[in-house]
Design a protein around this motif. Structure first.
Motif, PDB file in Angstrom:
ATOM      1  N   GLU A 306      46.828  50.181  41.789  1.00  0.00           N
ATOM      2  CA  GLU A 306      47.640  49.273  41.347  1.00  0.00           C
ATOM      3  C   GLU A 306      47.301  47.961  41.126  1.00  0.00           C
ATOM      4  OE1 GLU A 306      50.869  50.005  41.098  1.00  0.00           O
ATOM      5  OE2 GLU A 306      50.286  51.898  41.351  1.00  0.00           O
ATOM      6  N   PHE A 310      47.659  45.890  37.508  1.00  0.00           N
ATOM      7  CA  PHE A 310      48.057  44.367  37.220  1.00  0.00           C
ATOM      8  C   PHE A 310      46.795  43.628  36.500  1.00  0.00           C
ATOM      9  CE2 PHE A 310      47.172  39.992  38.993  1.00  0.00           C
ATOM     10  CZ  PHE A 310      48.458  39.522  38.612  1.00  0.00           C
ATOM     11  N   LYS A 314      47.508  41.978  32.498  1.00  0.00           N
ATOM     12  CA  LYS A 314      47.315  40.640  32.399  1.00  0.00           C
ATOM     13  C   LYS A 314      46.215  40.550  31.132  1.00  0.00           C
ATOM     14  CE  LYS A 314      45.643  36.160  34.174  1.00  0.00           C
ATOM     15  NZ  LYS A 314      45.035  35.705  35.572  1.00  0.00           N
TER      16      LYS A 314
END
Length: 696
Positions: A306, A310, A314
């Motif tokens: 996870e 992320f 980004k």
């Protein structure tokens, strides 16, 4: 001769002395020899050595792998060439292919004994396997590489890294000690030993080693970061001061942090790798788009899916400007990013950039196509793919469509406008259409010297030389790679064209003034006149103007000047190579001086050279360090040579105009059919049947 000596008075010994050597006449060294093409080299050893030389000196046009592959075509089991080709592939991200070549090399090296004379092939195999995550096999390969001294430092270092990765810290300690025996000052080995000591709970020994290492080199950033980790774990109030010192010494330069974070990653210490990279101040004003991709990869390798998503998300959201990945590890990082985030068009784009730089064109094209498929609004991916389609796939139609799309998506990109116009130029687009297109984007045209010069060139080619002259006079040019001689060429062209028109209009004084002005290059051109620049054309036109003014002595003076210089035609590739125009005007001047035999010989020489070399197979010279153009699109050197030879023949026939007028016109038409932008053909075709201009 005087001898200068520096003496250590305390020790009573000479430290340094100098005495000028006597000048001795020596033989001039033999010139360097161009490398032969692979198929022309007889010995396999020379194929290997030539490839090695090309890699060592990073030759711009010759490719080392061509030589290794030719050697292996003759002897598929040759150890040195298999190893060299494998290493070439390894450095370009082709890990599985590289593994095959290393194994072939090893099979030959171990045919008669289990341990090869040299451990390089095993060491390289270790890396090929490790980068494919075949860690156990890599460990075995690295262990075999340390059989001989040459690879003990690097081999034991990588063995220790794998042992750390497996949490076998005692074994890792023994291995890193062996590495340090071979390279006591190694940053990486000292850093890894500190890590191992920390993992073994030997903080005191680790700190002592850190201090010793920093005395040897205060820029061992890995050890400095380990000092921070140890002090922080001990609750020291000074730990943040160490971190501040790290930021200061590294100048907060991202690549310092990346390199040391990779040292952690190669030992399977992804948490520490991410933590170190997070120390980098990646704020907007000095940020680096690839940092989140690294952090995503470290999280993924650490089982934190996870968190990886992320970071990858980004990274995909950040600007792609000026991002050109080049590390081998970045292939793995970005490929994982694409797997985890299939909608990341930028990761595909970065992989395309990386593989294209590594000459892996098929992979590059595939990734750029995937990038466009994901995000059809990404102009730079369209632009890059366009260049690859033209230069590597020779798909002109697709290249044009992609480049037009790239500019349509971002009409503020002056570089893409320049490249699109260059493609239009290659495709012989009408001069008026190109000029109108450029003038729709004057703000971009005026922002780049090369674009502004194309506008001037188009005015010259359309016959509006007064406008071209005005545009040149009001602009400050700057030197640029691939632009040598180009501004000067247009400056001379418009002045010569206007001078010729003045002669046709019987305004001889104006013609002379224009020619005199053309002889001096104003500073705004950004380029001075080369020594002994041939000016046969200007001298001829001056002579003709003075002849029409009834000043035969003055005319003869300039006709004589116009006859000077070499009259031997050559294959002109570079801008300062002897140009055929100058030889042509020598012939015209000899005719004016009533030396018709000399003139005829020159014109026939032009024709004969053109005929003889019309179908030559042209290659870029081995020693060429610069080319005559900004090569956005690969040039067809054979076509360029054909046009050049036709031009020689056309000028020769123009010089013999009375008997060859029709042939001269036919040749000029052929040239312009192949290259509508050939200014020499445009200029001299107008002289056909114009006895006021020719030497009759």
């Amino acid at each position: 001769a005087t001898k200068l000596v520096i003496i250590d008075l305390e020790a009573g010994r000479e430290l340094l002395s100098y005495q000028r050597e006597k000048a001795i006449e020596q033989d001039i060294p033999s010139p360097a020899l161009a490398a032969k093409r692979p198929e022309d080299i007889e010995q396999i050893e020379q194929l290997y050595l030539t490839g090695l030389h090309l890699e060592q000196y990073r030759h711009a046009t010759y490719v080392a792998s061509d030589y290794y592959e030719e050697a292996l075509r003759r002897d598929p089991k040759d150890a040195r060439n298999n190893n060299a080709l494998g290493l070439w592939l390894l450095r370009r991200g082709q890990f599985a292919k590289a593994e095959m070549d290393f194994r072939k090399a090893i099979a030959t090296l171990t045919q008669r004994n289990p341990n090869p004379y040299d451990g390089e092939a095993y060491y390289n195999l270790g890396w090929a396997l490790k980068l494919q995550e075949k860690v156990d096999d890599a460990f075995d390969a690295f262990y075999k590489s340390v059989w001989n001294d040459a690879f003990q430092n690097a081999g034991y270092l990588n063995l220790a890294r794998i042992s750390v990765m497996k949490a076998r810290y005692g074994e890792a300690y023994e291995l890193i000690e062996k590495s340090l025996i071979r390279n006591y000052h190694s940053h990486s080995a000292r850093h890894l030993k500190v890590i191992i000591l920390r993992k073994l709970g030997k903080a005191t020994e680790a700190l002592a080693l850190i201090e010793e290492s920093l005395l040897l080199d205060p820029f061992n950033f890995g050890c400095l970061y380990e000092k921070y980790l140890l002090m922080e774990s001990q609750g020291s109030a000074l730990s943040n001061a160490v971190l501040d010192k790290l930021r200061t010494l590294t100048h907060n330069w991202v690549h310092n942090f990346i390199e040391y974070s990779l040292d952690y990653a190669h030992a399977g210490m992804y948490s520490e790798a991410a933590a170190l990279l997070s120390v980098f101040d990646n704020k907007k004003e000095n940020g680096y788009t690839l940092v989140p991709y690294y952090l995503g990869w470290y999280a993924l390798k650490n089982g934190e899916n996870e968190l990886a998503k992320f970071h990858y998300s980004k990274g995909a959201s950040l600007s792609a400007n000026f991002i050109f990945p080049n590390r081998i590890e970045e292939i793995l990082i970005l490929q994982e990013a694409v797997k985890m985030n299939p909608e990341d068009a930028k990761a595909c784009y970065y992989l395309g950039n990386l593989f294209y730089d590594k000459r892996q064109y098929g992979e590059a094209i595939g990734y750029w196509e995937k990038s466009i498929e994901i995000d059809s609004q990404f102009p730079t991916a369209h632009r890059n793919l366009a260049l690859a389609c033209y230069n590597k796939q020779h798909n002109v139609v697709k290249a044009l469509q992609l480049l037009e799309r790239a500019f349509a998506l971002d009409k503020t990109d002056a570089r893409v406008l320049m490249e699109l116009d260059q493609l239009y130029k290659r495709l012989n687009r009408n001069h008026r259409e190109r000029l109108e297109f450029l003038e729709q984007h004057l703000n971009l045209v005026e922002s780049r010297d090369d674009l502004y010069l194309e506008r001037i060139t188009l005015y010259n080619q359309l016959g509006d030389c007064k406008k071209a002259k005005e545009l040149i006079a009001t602009y400050q040019f700057h030197p640029w790679e691939g632009g040598e001689g180009k501004v000067v060429s247009q400056y001379l062209y418009c002045h010569l064209q206007l001078a010729r028109e003045a002669i046709e209009n019987e305004d001889y004084e104006t013609s002379i003034k224009l020619l005199e002005k053309a002889a001096y290059y104003p500073s705004n051109l950004g380029e001075g006149k080369l020594t002994a620049t041939p000016e046969n054309d200007m001298h001829y036109w001056k002579g003709l103007a003075y002849e029409h003014l009834g000043q035969p002595e003055k005319a003869a003076q300039f006709y004589n000047l116009a006859t000077q210089g070499s009259s031997e035609p050559v294959q002109a590739i570079f801008y300062n190579d002897p140009q055929p125009d100058k030889i042509f005007y020598q012939g015209l001047a000899w005719t004016k001086l009533n030396k018709s035999e000399k003139a005829g010989a020159i014109f026939k020489r032009l024709i004969d050279f053109g005929k003889q070399h019309l179908d030559d197979d042209i290659e870029i010279d081995y020693f060429a360090v610069s080319l005559p153009d900004l090569l956005v699109f690969d040039a067809d050197l054979n076509l360029r040579n054909k046009v050049h030879c036709l031009y020689l023949m056309a000028l020769g026939n123009l010089g013999l105009a009375y008997e060859n007028t029709a042939e001269a016109e036919r040749l000029f038409d052929n040239i312009l059919a192949l290259d509508i932008n050939h200014q020499g053909a445009l200029f001299h075709k107008k002289m056909i049947n114009n006895e006021a201009l020719l030497a009759k």
